[in-house]
Write a protein that holds these residues in place. Structure first.
Motif, PDB file in Angstrom:
ATOM      1  N   LYS A 223       0.809  -1.168  -0.137  1.00 49.27           N
ATOM      2  CA  LYS A 223      -0.074  -0.115  -0.135  1.00 49.27           C
ATOM      3  C   LYS A 223       0.584   1.123   0.169  1.00 49.27           C
ATOM      4  CE  LYS A 223      -0.624   0.489   4.925  1.00 49.27           C
ATOM      5  NZ  LYS A 223      -1.580   0.537   6.080  1.00 49.27           N
ATOM      6  N   HIS A 224       2.102   1.077   0.694  1.00 47.77           N
ATOM      7  CA  HIS A 224       2.907   2.337   0.686  1.00 47.77           C
ATOM      8  C   HIS A 224       3.622   2.837  -0.486  1.00 47.77           C
ATOM      9  CE1 HIS A 224       2.352   2.862   4.890  1.00 47.77           C
ATOM     10  NE2 HIS A 224       2.693   1.737   5.224  1.00 47.77           N
ATOM     11  N   LEU A 225       3.864   1.498  -1.331  1.00 51.54           N
ATOM     12  CA  LEU A 225       4.666   1.852  -2.815  1.00 51.54           C
ATOM     13  C   LEU A 225       3.464   2.091  -3.591  1.00 51.54           C
ATOM     14  CD1 LEU A 225       6.474  -1.880  -2.632  1.00 51.54           C
ATOM     15  CD2 LEU A 225       7.298   0.490  -2.471  1.00 51.54           C
ATOM     16  N   ALA A 226       2.379   1.618  -3.548  1.00 53.44           N
ATOM     17  CA  ALA A 226       1.156   2.104  -4.437  1.00 53.44           C
ATOM     18  C   ALA A 226       0.978   3.759  -4.055  1.00 53.44           C
ATOM     19  CB  ALA A 226       0.130   1.280  -4.150  1.00 53.44           C
ATOM     20  N   ALA A 227       0.867   4.053  -2.797  1.00 51.26           N
ATOM     21  CA  ALA A 227       0.454   5.572  -2.707  1.00 51.26           C
ATOM     22  C   ALA A 227       1.546   6.527  -3.580  1.00 51.26           C
ATOM     23  CB  ALA A 227       0.698   5.619  -1.208  1.00 51.26           C
TER      24      ALA A 227
END
Length: 216
Positions: free
Chosen positions: A52-56
């Motif tokens: 989720k942090h990479l996608a953010a």
């Protein structure tokens, strides 16, 4: 084993690491430094905490895991992420599919580490990067002794207060203690064809962040 601990997996990690796992995952994101539109494979993604942090940051992230229970929990928590079942030793992706591959706290759970490294190399595009975040060996001897004692005792105590299957964390503690040190893992990466291999210690070497590149 991982299916049975999926529901409270993230909470357990927070408690066992005293919240440091969040710091380590931020370090992963900085090391990957995803750009908008990058194709990133987050292997052993679990419930998608790192994904989720990479996608953010605008990356197109594929969250891949071997545990159906983890994937199911991840889809509940992050319905916007792309979760895919996959075996790290036989990835269900074409050659040269991703700009980067990352794996956090999962490589030591793969039966054949070098096979997984070779598979990650196969699916990354030339010039693409690999980032591994994994438990390692503290560099300060007195601290290392205290850390080993924690793994053998308190880790299981904490896990049993949160997880019904607290016994699963006995295996996890053993896997950490038996895992290669920083230099050992770096050599394995070079032996499987990765280039420009480097690492840095996090939290005194409790965790090591390895980086490598696929040659052109």
């Amino acid at each position: 084993m991982f299916d049975s601990i999926a529901e409270r997996y993230d909470l357990t990690n927070d408690l066992m690491t005293f919240g440091w796992d969040r710091v380590w995952r931020r370090a992963v994101r900085q090391a990957v430094y995803p750009q908008s539109g990058d194709q990133i494979l987050d292997l052993a993604a679990g419930t998608g905490t790192s994904s989720k942090h990479l996608a953010a940051w605008g990356a197109d992230v594929t969250a891949c895991d071997f545990s159906e229970g983890m994937l199911a929990r991840g889809r509940e928590l992050h319905p916007d992420l792309n979760f895919v079942w996959g075996d790290a030793m036989d990835l269900p992706f074409e050659d040269n599919s991703f700009d980067a591959v990352t794996i956090s706290f999962g490589l030591r759970n793969v039966a054949d580490t070098k096979k997984a490294m070779s598979e990650m190399l196969r699916v990354v595009r030339p010039g693409g990067k690999l980032v591994i975040c994994e438990f390692s060996r503290p560099v300060f001897s007195p601290f290392r002794a205290a850390y080993d004692a924690y793994l053998k005792t308190m880790l299981q105590v904490i896990s049993r207060t949160v997880q019904e299957n607290g016994e699963a964390y006995s295996y996890l503690a053993d896997s950490i203690l038996q895992w290669p040190d920083q230099d050992g893992l770096a050599h394995m990466l070079m032996e499987t064809g990765w280039e420009d291999v480097e690492y840095r210690n996090l939290t005194g070497g409790i965790v090591a962040l390895h980086r490598a590149v696929k040659g052109a």
